[in-house]
Write an enzyme that holds these catalytic residues in place. Structure first.
Site, PDB file in Angstrom:
ATOM      1  N   ILE A 151       0.837  -1.198   0.000  1.00  0.00           N
ATOM      2  CA  ILE A 151       0.000   0.000   0.000  1.00  0.00           C
ATOM      3  C   ILE A 151       0.871   1.247   0.000  1.00  0.00           C
ATOM      4  O   ILE A 151       1.740   1.401   0.866  1.00  0.00           O
ATOM      5  CB  ILE A 151      -0.944  -0.021   1.221  1.00  0.00           C
ATOM      6  CG1 ILE A 151      -1.960  -1.139   0.997  1.00  0.00           C
ATOM      7  CG2 ILE A 151      -1.629   1.315   1.430  1.00  0.00           C
ATOM      8  CD1 ILE A 151      -2.681  -1.571   2.200  1.00  0.00           C
ATOM      9  N   CYS A 152       0.638   2.091  -0.982  1.00  0.00           N
ATOM     10  CA  CYS A 152       1.366   3.362  -1.133  1.00  0.00           C
ATOM     11  C   CYS A 152       2.872   3.105  -1.123  1.00  0.00           C
ATOM     12  O   CYS A 152       3.376   2.344  -1.936  1.00  0.00           O
ATOM     13  CB  CYS A 152       0.911   4.338  -0.054  1.00  0.00           C
ATOM     14  SG  CYS A 152       1.459   6.018  -0.348  1.00  0.00           S
ATOM     15  N   MET A 153       3.605   3.717  -0.197  1.00  0.00           N
ATOM     16  CA  MET A 153       5.052   3.510  -0.146  1.00  0.00           C
ATOM     17  C   MET A 153       5.374   2.034   0.111  1.00  0.00           C
ATOM     18  O   MET A 153       6.375   1.503  -0.391  1.00  0.00           O
ATOM     19  CB  MET A 153       5.618   4.374   0.994  1.00  0.00           C
ATOM     20  CG  MET A 153       7.106   4.375   1.124  1.00  0.00           C
ATOM     21  SD  MET A 153       7.522   5.173   2.703  1.00  0.00           S
ATOM     22  CE  MET A 153       9.258   5.484   2.472  1.00  0.00           C
ATOM     23  N   GLY A 166       3.718  -0.264  -1.137  1.00  0.00           N
ATOM     24  CA  GLY A 166       3.587  -0.875  -2.459  1.00  0.00           C
ATOM     25  C   GLY A 166       4.883  -0.745  -3.240  1.00  0.00           C
ATOM     26  O   GLY A 166       5.312  -1.675  -3.932  1.00  0.00           O
ATOM     27  N   THR A 168      -1.482  -1.230  -4.428  1.00  0.00           N
ATOM     28  CA  THR A 168      -2.605  -0.283  -4.332  1.00  0.00           C
ATOM     29  C   THR A 168      -2.045   1.106  -4.063  1.00  0.00           C
ATOM     30  O   THR A 168      -1.161   1.269  -3.228  1.00  0.00           O
ATOM     31  CB  THR A 168      -3.583  -0.682  -3.203  1.00  0.00           C
ATOM     32  OG1 THR A 168      -2.923  -0.555  -1.965  1.00  0.00           O
ATOM     33  CG2 THR A 168      -4.069  -2.104  -3.352  1.00  0.00           C
TER      34      THR A 168
END
Lengths: 363, 300
Positions: free
Chosen positions: A150-152, A154, A174
């Site tokens: 998720i985000c960083m 990810g 994501t």
């Protein structure tokens, strides 16, 4: 020319009416605010199955019979906390995944202290993440597991999958930035101009509060004014207040980011955009996205102002996988995880996609 | 007639001479007041100390007498006078610079205030006067900052230098922060002005909203638009970066001063802890690499 007539009488009448309404609302608000409020977050039962330094691995207690042979490891960003995926029973990605029969693990990065300032991306990816993946593989006697970032987190997952492709069965990203040279998001513009070396030298770790302040500055009209006007308008609504406080708890729970990790992330990714060009080096090894040959599912938000679509949608073209899919949802950065509409789409889609790719691969 | 000195110099020399005489008498009396100088005593720790005191007074007297002699020479009083005159000179220069800076500030401020009432174009931050604060900062840098940069001397020079540096960085941070805050408040100011224009327009068209909430919605939408425009400007990015950089530099300078203070106490400084953490970090990495055998094919 006639002076335009302002309907002062009507305006005053409305103001008087609003004032009465507000009085009644605040009388009720006192009961709400002084009464018991359920504002707990991250309440889904879990156990800590692995610990290393500040990092913990949580395994969520299954709520139904397992439908997938391969467990899913979720890696959150170092900015803010993974509790966002489990804000409340009706708005919990964690619960949705469990209800879809997924065996779920999640990395809790904890709160870095001054001594963690030297930890690099290599330490997080090839150190903590790799140890966690190995632990789950050993525990389930599997060669590969599913990974979701998720985000960083990810971005870390993409790097991990490229460096350790034999350990990952399916990769889900994501709101994950991989292409940083874009002017779509203000964060990208600002980070390119930031003197990160001096920041790290002074602060050691990047203070979470300073990062949060920058995030608030992305839209002060909405995030610093309108949001709280909205709260005042619904202050007598217990459920609304509870949900609002839960969100506030999550937003302002901001661990500091280890200095060297922050430095490398800003320099190599935001300023030099090395990852998407297969030029980034982590732990002395070049990150070649062509090595990502496992199936990839890539989610991003159409109205994401932090990680805009342009920062996310190049990944599927850059990886070596022939089974790569983009899904753009009509929402923002956080909406993917907390909006009611996305709750109905997001977790079921992940579960269905993983089930189609769940052939057992035991060691 | 020809050897007559000007009355002002004559009076100064008289004053210096009488002051020297009084001071010499004082030092002489101090030396004589020392009991050890009067009666001979057996060689004890006390008398040895007293003997050192007597030597000290004698040396001080000699030094003073030498100084008096030098001061008595022709021209010395004038040199002293010139030296003394430099003090009001410095004060005058400081006051002059302060006044110049203040007048400049006042003028720029007045110019800026005049612009507040001017009509505004929607979604533009172009009427922000970037020179206003820049000029003030320049005034500070050119006229005041140099006083903090006067080279320090003596045993405590490094401590004083670090303290002055912290003060300098604090001032620079305040200047940058003021500029940033002025810029960030600009959309609020502009959105109010634009709201007035919009309301006038609606009133003209007979479409004046009845619900007070509509005004808020109109304003917040306008405000958001102004912020988006501002944030996308190069000027904003530069100001933001400059402010964070100034904060950063101030914190670093402040840390140096605090570290000086902490050295007097039995506590570790950040630098000490960072050194230890760095070494532990390197050791842990080596141990992990040994334990894990990162590139062991069996693991893959």
């Amino acid at each position: 020319m006639d002076q335009p007539k302002i309907p002062v009488d009507i305006l005053l009448a409305h103001l008087a009416k609003d004032s009465e309404k507000a009085q009644a609302r605040f009388r009720k608000a006192a009961d709400v605010l002084l009464g018991p409020l359920d504002t707990a977050i991250a309440t889904t039962p879990c156990e800590v199955v692995y610990e290393e330094d500040r990092v913990k691995l949580k395994r969520y207690v299954p709520v139904r019979e397992r439908e997938l042979n391969t467990p899913l490891l979720v890696v959150y960003a170092l900015i803010n906390r993974e509790t966002m995926l489990d804000l409340q029973p009706g708005r919990s990605i964690v619960r949705s995944l469990l209800e879809n029969g997924i065996d779920l693990y999640m990395v809790d990065w904890g709160y870095p202290t001054r001594k963690d300032r030297f930890l690099t991306i290599d330490d997080h990816v090839n150190g903590y993440m790799d140890n966690v993946v190995d632990f789950i593989r050993r525990r389930h006697k599997l060669r590969k597991i599913n990974l979701m970032g998720i985000c960083m987190g990810g971005t870390f997952s993409v790097i991990y999958a490229a460096l350790h492709p034999k350990k990952i069965k399916n990769l889900i990203t994501t709101v994950t930035p991989t292409h940083f040279n874009t002017n779509q998001g203000l964060l990208h513009t600002w980070m390119r101009a930031m003197g990160v070396d001096r920041l790290v030298e002074t602060f050691g770790n990047m203070p979470g509060d300073l990062l949060n302040f920058l995030f608030l500055l992305l839209n002060p009209a909405r995030l610093m004014i309108d949001k709280y006007i909205g709260l005042l308008e619904q202050i007598d609504n217990k459920e609304f207040v509870e949900n609002f406080i839960r969100m506030e708890k999550w937003i302002f729970d901001s661990p500091d980011v280890p200095g060297e990790t922050f430095r490398q992330f800003i320099t190599d990714c935001y300023q030099k955009n090395l990852l998407i060009q297969n030029r980034m080096e982590v732990g002395g090894r070049r990150v070649d996205l062509g090595q990502i040959t496992m199936p990839v599912l890539n989610f991003f938000g159409k109205f994401d102002h932090l990680v805009p679509p342009e920062a996310c949608n190049r990944l599927t073209r850059a990886v070596g996988s022939t089974d790569a899919e983009d899904i753009c949802l009509d929402t923002g950065h956080i909406g993917i995880y907390v909006s009611s509409k996305c709750q109905r789409e997001f977790a079921p889609k992940i579960a269905a996609w993983l089930k189609q790719r769940d052939q057992p691969e035991t060691t | 007639m020809t050897d007559r000195k000007p009355p002002k110099a004559e009076s100064l020399e008289d004053f210096v001479a009488s002051w020297m005489k009084a001071a010499a008498e004082f030092w002489g009396m101090m030396g004589k007041a020392d009991p050890a100088s009067k009666t001979p005593s057996p060689d004890t720790a006390f008398t040895r100390t007293a003997g050192r005191m007597e030597e000290f007074w004698a040396s001080s007297r000699k030094l003073w007498e030498a100084s008096v002699k030098a001061m008595g020479e022709p021209g010395s009083a004038e040199r002293l006078q010139r030296g003394l005159q430099t003090v009001p000179d410095i004060s005058m220069r400081l006051a002059q610079k302060s006044l110049e800076g203040f007048f400049e500030f006042q003028k720029r401020w007045a110019d800026h205030m005049q612009k507040l009432g001017a009509p505004s174009e929607p979604y533009r931050s172009s009427d922000f006067d970037p020179d206003f604060l820049k000029r003030l900062t320049d005034i500070y840098k050119k006229e005041f900052q140099k006083f903090l940069e006067i080279p320090q001397v003596g045993l405590t020079r490094f401590y004083q230098e670090r303290f002055n540096q912290a003060l300098k960085k604090w001032n620079q941070y305040q200047a940058a922060l003021t500029e940033f805050l002025q810029l960030i408040c600009l959309p609020i100011e502009k959105s109010y002005r634009l709201m007035l224009d919009k309301l006038a327009e609606l009133t003209q068209g007979g479409r004046f909203p009845d619900e007070p909430k509509h005004y808020y919605q109109l304003w917040i939408k306008t405000l958001e638009g102004h912020y988006m425009t501002l944030f996308q400007s190069q000027q904003y990015t530069e100001t933001l970066v400059r402010t964070i950089d100034a904060l950063n530099q101030f914190l670093a300078a402040r840390s140096s001063v605090l570290e000086d203070a902490l050295r007097l106490l039995p506590v570790c400084t950040h630098r000490d802890l960072d050194d230890v953490s760095g070494e532990i970090y390197q050791l842990k990495r080596r141990i992990r690499a040994l334990e894990k055998g990162r590139h062991d094919p069996a693991e893959e």
